[in-house]
Design an enzyme around this catalytic site. Structure first.
Site, PDB file in Angstrom:
ATOM      1  N   GLU A 262       0.821  -1.184   0.040  1.00 22.34           N
ATOM      2  CA  GLU A 262      -0.123  -0.038   0.195  1.00 22.34           C
ATOM      3  C   GLU A 262       0.812   1.238  -0.038  1.00 22.34           C
ATOM      4  O   GLU A 262       1.320   1.767   1.019  1.00 22.34           O
ATOM      5  CB  GLU A 262      -0.637  -0.136   1.137  1.00 22.34           C
ATOM      6  CG  GLU A 262      -1.818  -1.195   1.403  1.00 22.34           C
ATOM      7  CD  GLU A 262      -3.001  -0.956   0.539  1.00 22.34           C
ATOM      8  OE1 GLU A 262      -3.289   0.026  -0.220  1.00 22.34           O
ATOM      9  OE2 GLU A 262      -3.855  -1.940   0.580  1.00 22.34           O
ATOM     10  N   CYS A 296      -2.835   8.779   2.736  1.00 23.71           N
ATOM     11  CA  CYS A 296      -2.426   8.110   1.165  1.00 23.71           C
ATOM     12  C   CYS A 296      -3.575   8.581   0.423  1.00 23.71           C
ATOM     13  O   CYS A 296      -3.327   8.665  -0.702  1.00 23.71           O
ATOM     14  CB  CYS A 296      -1.779   6.732   1.394  1.00 23.71           C
ATOM     15  SG  CYS A 296      -3.241   5.780   1.926  1.00 23.71           S
TER      16      CYS A 296
HETATM   17  C1  UN1 Z   1      -3.950   5.637   4.755  1.00 31.65           C
HETATM   18  O1  UN1 Z   1      -3.867   6.834   4.581  1.00 31.65           O
HETATM   19  O2  UN1 Z   1      -2.738   4.689   4.929  1.00 31.65           O
HETATM   20  O3  UN1 Z   1      -9.826   6.016   3.271  1.00 31.65           O
HETATM   21  C2  UN1 Z   1      -5.063   4.690   4.867  1.00 31.65           C
HETATM   22  C3  UN1 Z   1      -9.067   6.640   4.078  1.00 31.65           C
HETATM   23  C4  UN1 Z   1      -8.792   5.978   5.255  1.00 31.65           C
HETATM   24  C5  UN1 Z   1      -7.493   4.977   5.125  1.00 31.65           C
HETATM   25  C6  UN1 Z   1      -6.233   5.713   4.785  1.00 31.65           C
HETATM   26  N1  UN1 Z   1      -9.936   4.930   5.583  1.00 31.65           N
HETATM   27  O4  UN1 Z   1      -8.636   7.704   4.003  1.00 31.65           O
END
Ligand code: UN1
Length: 509
Positions: A262, A296
């Site tokens: 990820e 992210c």
């Molecule tokens: C991340 O930023 O690593 O969809 C995960 C989202 C959150 C998860 C983000 N449920 O923004």
């Protein structure tokens, strides 16, 4: 929102919250200082594991695997159910630790813990749904089927920005799938990690599951590397930068391990002329400025039709000027600090590059509380008008910078959405159903997540989470992401009393 809390106050709150979750702070203590981005001052000190500790942890986990894989999956779900209950009980404590260690505002920190509770509930249900298929055999009196078995030890490397939710996505699913977990959390959030691990240890002890199922290794990059290279780690699930993934992926592949990556995102929203600009503005501001731009899934690019770009930019500018920036644990704050000085420098460098590449910073970009807390990095989220998708726009900068780009045709907008190396999340804001469907179609957005009339961030548990291209291709948490945590066996069972061969092959001696 004028002053920040004192370092002493935060230390006290962190210690109390960690203790209530069952952390033995004396055992955890060491010579590594943990800095709170809220004040830029020390929160606690912890001892780091080294690469030499990894083998012991993996071995203990492997021993637990020997027992755990034979426990029926619905029974394995019991540990995760108990973990979910404990997380509910300690939601406020864990939320406090998330806020103090990584700077999330209270509501988002509690949201992160809620996401942990949600995945526990999902995984408990999943523990009765680890289905295989039965397939028609071409041979009479034969049954062809697939069975899913526990895979082995899962190594989890998680990042600072979701210091515990990402661990829980992996751990809740891994445990019901029959796999132990060895976790190397972000070195920036060891207390939050220790608190979560303590709750899981308690759930394990109370349900009589093998103690070795959960292993926590607080440490630096050497620990992560040893985990990546350890042949006893069947699946390595890593969340972080594309640079990290580029190193991890090939190393795990070299030993024929599985990896689940990820990595970076560079998420865009297309805004068409028929979009409801009120809803669009709210959706954009949460996704772009929320979490101080450190998800992210953070929205980094708005691709806006030329007919509405002035109107939208004006609305965004007004909203950004009103954003309450400050202590993440103060009521009303919407934007907390960046995690550290390097993140601040990254933001300033990107803004300089954007200006050089023809961009205009229309709002934000400044620093706050510098005098009061010189080692804390509070910034004003920035909106930057860009004439085109230049190099800096194609890069992921982990800070609240929103680039606004113009488009004239939907084809052009989709090409811009897809014209970056990353492929995590994307959105379209439109009132036109056909435009929405074109964005979702096979030749539309190339991302793992494609949304209509909501922003790019804030995905819920239930759907598979992850993305394509440099995002790494991994899928976690919902849908059938559990398959990554299990191995598939194809079984052919012959009850015919004869021995017909497939493909009509004759072989009789
Ligand atoms: C991340 O930023 O690593 O969809 C995960 C989202 C959150 C998860 C983000 N449920 O923004």
């Amino acid at each position: 929102m004028t002053t920040l809390p004192s370092a002493d106050d935060l230390r006290r709150r962190a210690v109390d919250a960690a203790r209530r979750c069952g952390v033995d702070l004396e055992a955890l203590a060491g010579d590594r200082s943990v800095t709170s981005p809220v004040t830029g001052r020390s929160l606690a000190s912890v001892r780091w594991s080294t690469a030499a500790d990894v083998d012991g942890a993996v071995t203990r986990a492997q021993e637990a695997f020997g027992q755990w894989r034979t426990v029926p999956a619905p029974v394995r779900g019991g540990v995760v159910r108990r973990l979910g209950e404990l997380l509910r009980e300690h939601k406020a404590d864990l939320g406090t630790l998330v806020s103090l260690e990584v700077g999330k505002i209270t509501s988002e920190a509690l949201g992160e813990v809620q996401e942990m509770i949600d995945i526990c509930e999902f995984a408990v249900g999943l523990s009765r749904q680890l289905y295989g298929k039965t397939i028609s055999s071409e041979r009479p009196g034969h049954r062809l089927m697939e069975a899913w078995h526990p895979l082995g030890v899962v190594g989890v490397i998680s990042a600072f920005n979701f210091p515990v939710a990402v661990w829980s996505w992996n751990t809740a699913v891994a445990l019901v799938c029959g796999d132990p977990v060895v976790w190397k959390p972000s070195e920036l959030a060891p207390l939050t990690a220790a608190a979560s691990a303590a709750l899981l240890d308690r759930a394990i002890a109370e349900t009589g599951a093998p103690a070795g199922l959960s292993q926590l290794l607080i440490g630096g990059p050497d620990v992560g590397e040893a985990l990546v290279d350890h042949p006893g780690v069947a699946l390595l699930s890593a969340t972080g930068s594309t640079r990290m993934g580029r190193a991890v992926g090939p190393r795990v592949a070299e030993r024929f391990g599985r990896s689940l990556l990820e990595l970076g995102g560079n998420n865009a929203a297309i805004v068409t002329p028929s979009a409801d600009l009120d809803l669009t503005t709210r959706g954009i501001v949460f996704s772009a400025a929320g979490t101080a731009g450190q998800r992210c899934t953070t929205l980094r690019r708005v691709i806006c039709h030329v007919d509405v770009i002035e109107e939208l930019t004006g609305r965004l500018t007004d909203a950004y000027r009103r954003l309450p920036i400050g202590s993440p644990v103060a009521e009303g704050t919407l934007v907390g600090p960046l995690v550290h000085g390097a993140a601040y420098k990254g933001m300033q460098d990107a803004l300089d590059a954007a200006r050089q590449q023809g961009g205009e910073v229309v709002v934000g970009g400044g620093r706050r509380f510098e005098e009061e807390a010189p080692d804390a990095y509070y910034v004003e989220p920035a909106v930057v008008r860009m004439p085109e998708q230049t190099d800096v726009v194609r890069r992921e900068t982990f800070a609240p910078i929103l680039y606004v780009l113009p488009y004239r045709t939907l084809e052009e907008a989709v090409a811009l959405n897809n014209g970056v190396p990353q492929g995590l999340s994307s959105s379209i804001f439109t009132g036109d159903h056909a435009e929405a469907e074109r964005f979702l179609a096979a030749d539309g957005s190339d991302c793992g997540i494609a949304n209509v009339n909501i922003g790019t961030s804030g995905a819920e548990i239930g759907g598979a989470f992850g993305g394509e291209k440099e995002t790494g291709g991994g899928r976690e948490s919902g849908s059938d992401a559990w398959r990554s945590y299990m191995r598939r066996a194809t079984n052919t069972v012959n009850f015919s009393g004869e021995l017909p061969l497939a493909q009509g092959v004759e072989f009789t001696v």
